[in-house]
Motif scaffolding. Structure first.
Motif, mmCIF file in Angstrom:
data_model
loop_
_atom_site.group_PDB
_atom_site.id
_atom_site.type_symbol
_atom_site.label_atom_id
_atom_site.label_comp_id
_atom_site.label_asym_id
_atom_site.label_seq_id
_atom_site.Cartn_x
_atom_site.Cartn_y
_atom_site.Cartn_z
ATOM 1 N N ASN A 113 -10.702 9.320 14.129
ATOM 2 C CA ASN A 113 -9.256 9.305 14.225
ATOM 3 C C ASN A 113 -8.601 7.952 13.994
ATOM 4 O OD1 ASN A 113 -8.026 11.756 14.476
ATOM 5 N ND2 ASN A 113 -7.030 11.215 16.394
ATOM 6 N N VAL A 114 -9.078 7.206 13.043
ATOM 7 C CA VAL A 114 -8.438 5.955 12.656
ATOM 8 C C VAL A 114 -7.986 6.093 11.213
ATOM 9 C CG1 VAL A 114 -8.685 3.469 12.351
ATOM 10 C CG2 VAL A 114 -9.851 4.620 14.244
ATOM 11 N N LEU A 115 -6.720 5.824 10.982
ATOM 12 C CA LEU A 115 -6.153 5.928 9.642
ATOM 13 C C LEU A 115 -5.641 4.557 9.229
ATOM 14 C CD1 LEU A 115 -5.420 8.189 7.491
ATOM 15 C CD2 LEU A 115 -3.082 7.961 8.364
ATOM 16 N N HIS A 116 -6.077 4.084 8.078
ATOM 17 C CA HIS A 116 -5.652 2.784 7.557
ATOM 18 C C HIS A 116 -4.626 3.008 6.449
ATOM 19 C CE1 HIS A 116 -8.663 0.323 9.695
ATOM 20 N NE2 HIS A 116 -9.402 1.431 9.618
ATOM 21 N N VAL A 117 -3.419 2.487 6.676
ATOM 22 C CA VAL A 117 -2.276 2.725 5.799
ATOM 23 C C VAL A 117 -1.880 1.424 5.097
ATOM 24 C CG1 VAL A 117 0.144 3.416 5.712
ATOM 25 C CG2 VAL A 117 -1.443 4.602 7.259
ATOM 26 N N TRP A 120 12.415 2.453 -9.308
ATOM 27 C CA TRP A 120 11.075 2.778 -8.824
ATOM 28 C C TRP A 120 11.106 4.028 -7.949
ATOM 29 C CZ3 TRP A 120 11.267 2.700 -3.573
ATOM 30 C CH2 TRP A 120 12.163 1.808 -2.952
ATOM 31 N N LEU A 121 10.021 4.773 -8.024
ATOM 32 C CA LEU A 121 9.817 5.950 -7.194
ATOM 33 C C LEU A 121 8.483 5.763 -6.492
ATOM 34 C CD1 LEU A 121 10.350 8.858 -6.230
ATOM 35 C CD2 LEU A 121 9.314 9.663 -8.366
ATOM 36 N N ASP A 122 8.542 5.468 -5.207
ATOM 37 C CA ASP A 122 7.324 5.251 -4.439
ATOM 38 C C ASP A 122 6.790 6.577 -3.906
ATOM 39 O OD1 ASP A 122 7.269 2.580 -4.903
ATOM 40 O OD2 ASP A 122 7.581 1.945 -2.838
ATOM 41 N N CYS A 123 5.492 6.709 -3.968
ATOM 42 C CA CYS A 123 4.821 7.947 -3.586
ATOM 43 C C CYS A 123 3.679 7.637 -2.619
ATOM 44 C CB CYS A 123 4.233 8.630 -4.825
ATOM 45 S SG CYS A 123 5.421 8.932 -6.147
ATOM 46 N N TRP A 124 3.297 8.654 -1.866
ATOM 47 C CA TRP A 124 2.116 8.551 -1.007
ATOM 48 C C TRP A 124 0.920 9.144 -1.740
ATOM 49 C CZ3 TRP A 124 1.840 5.494 2.987
ATOM 50 C CH2 TRP A 124 2.982 5.200 3.739
ATOM 51 N N ALA A 125 -0.212 8.456 -1.627
ATOM 52 C CA ALA A 125 -1.440 8.918 -2.255
ATOM 53 C C ALA A 125 -2.612 8.674 -1.311
ATOM 54 C CB ALA A 125 -1.670 8.192 -3.582
ATOM 55 N N ALA A 144 -10.953 7.362 1.458
ATOM 56 C CA ALA A 144 -10.553 8.137 2.646
ATOM 57 C C ALA A 144 -11.618 9.177 2.983
ATOM 58 C CB ALA A 144 -9.213 8.807 2.411
ATOM 59 N N LYS A 145 -12.126 9.115 4.187
ATOM 60 C CA LYS A 145 -13.156 10.059 4.623
ATOM 61 C C LYS A 145 -12.550 11.237 5.375
ATOM 62 C CE LYS A 145 -16.885 6.649 4.871
ATOM 63 N NZ LYS A 145 -16.104 5.564 4.256
ATOM 64 N N ASN A 146 -11.521 10.997 6.151
ATOM 65 C CA ASN A 146 -10.877 12.066 6.909
ATOM 66 C C ASN A 146 -9.680 12.578 6.098
ATOM 67 O OD1 ASN A 146 -9.545 13.718 8.737
ATOM 68 N ND2 ASN A 146 -10.069 12.439 10.494
ATOM 69 N N ALA A 203 -5.480 12.176 6.528
ATOM 70 C CA ALA A 203 -4.701 11.576 5.447
ATOM 71 C C ALA A 203 -3.606 12.536 4.973
ATOM 72 C CB ALA A 203 -5.616 11.193 4.287
ATOM 73 N N HIS A 204 -3.944 13.800 4.810
ATOM 74 C CA HIS A 204 -2.942 14.799 4.435
ATOM 75 C C HIS A 204 -1.870 14.922 5.520
ATOM 76 C CE1 HIS A 204 -5.789 16.528 1.339
ATOM 77 N NE2 HIS A 204 -4.634 16.601 0.710
#
Length: 346
Positions: A27-31, A264-269, A274-276, A280-281
């Motif tokens: 449960n660790v997410l790196h953003v 610019w249009l910034d998006c999430w990817a 990413a293992k989890n 991430a979703h």
């Protein structure tokens, strides 16, 4: 009190609709993101909902983002916010993995133009979705109303001798070459010929005569603009800077030049590392909640993908970022420009 009440509702809402918590050891997410995209209270609400730990790293330029994504073979981050041009580069470098649209139900809350992913260059490749739109803005021109009583019609005003020592520019090779090429009237500001590249570089050298300073972050630009009474500002961060300056008490205007503006249009990817994937979703879907979009617009002055902004009309000419002809060449020339070289070597 208003913000406190809003956050209580905000936390209560997500506690009701949240998905099951993930295993603690995963449960660790790196953003990896830009300032303003993941404020502390927004992160905290996600952590509470998913019983997760979120580690956020902020960047101040596309070049910094690129370097971070390549560090340790791209293994340091799980999700990244990047513009459409950078997304295309990252897909080509195999730094991203495809998303599962079914795991992102909040995309149905977006405006039609952002739900049609195939119409946005680079987001869908080989029938696989690699990124989801999050926020956008045009790189317009901000001006001090007291020093510039008539709204500028063109970015060429940045070179007007009247504003010597009064101009703030963004410290970035990619965007500076593109907006200057657009100002010079070149057909494609992202694909410059050798002659066009040389002319653009010399034009950027000429801009130094009017320069107060280069800035990297919007907060830095706000401080410089007010303390040194700047007249003109190339607003790389668009309406985010407009909001910050007005909150700081500046009497300013904002225009999209007649020649149009790079946007610019910034998006999430999701990164290849990413293992989890579920977590991430969950983050990407969470960032598409209307409550998050509202906070983004109120705090940062950035457009969200659920509500059209008032500053931009349907007739506004926006030129969405595309990959450029030669990143290394632009960066090498930019390094020489900011170091103080004269125009002749170009």
């Amino acid at each position: 009190m208003r913000r406190f009440c809003f956050l209580l509702i905000f936390h209560a809402f997500f506690s009701l609709v949240g998905l099951p918590a993930f295993a603690a050891q995963e449960n660790v997410l790196h953003v990896l993101a830009w300032p303003g995209y993941a404020d502390d209270d927004v992160v905290k609400s996600f952590e509470e909902q998913y019983q997760a730990k979120v580690v956020v790293t902020f960047v101040d330029s596309d070049e910094s983002l690129w370097d971070r994504m390549h560090a340790e073979n791209g293994s340091l981050f799980d999700v990244v916010a990047a513009n459409t041009a950078e997304i295309q580069r990252y897909v080509q470098e195999r730094l991203l993995q495809p998303l599962d649209p079914a795991a992102l139900p909040n995309t149905q809350k977006q405006l039609p133009r952002f739900r049609d992913l195939s119409s946005i260059s680079g987001l869908v490749q080989e029938d696989k979705v690699y990124a989801i739109p999050f926020t956008y803005s045009a790189m317009g021109l901000i001006y001090d109303r007291r020093q510039v009583p008539v709204p500028p019609r063109s970015m060429s005003e940045l070179w007007n001798p009247r504003y010597q020592g009064k101009v703030l520019a963004f410290n970035s090779a990619q965007h500076n070459f593109s907006f200057t090429a657009l100002t010079l009237g070149f057909r494609d500001p992202f694909r410059l010929s050798a002659d066009e590249m040389r002319a653009t570089a010399n034009k950027l050298v000429a801009l130094r005569r009017n320069l107060l300073a280069y800035y990297s972050l919007p907060e830095e630009a706000t401080d410089l603009f007010i303390r040194h009474r700047a007249a003109l500002l190339f607003a790389n961060y668009g309406t985010q800077q407009l909001t910050q300056l007005r909150q700081a008490g500046a009497d300013i205007g904002y225009v999209i030049p007649d020649e149009g503006a790079i946007a610019w249009l910034d998006c999430w990817a999701m990164t290849r590392a990413a293992k989890n994937r579920d977590l991430a979703h969950a983050w990407i879907n969470y960032m598409l909640e209307p409550a998050i979009g509202k906070l983004l617009s109120e705090r940062q002055g950035l457009a969200n993908t659920q509500v059209a902004p008032s500053e931009l009309s349907d007739k506004t000419r926006l030129i969405w970022l595309q990959p450029v002809e030669d990143v290394a060449r632009r960066e090498a020339l930019w390094s020489r420009i900011v170091s103080g070289e004269r125009g002749e070597p170009f």
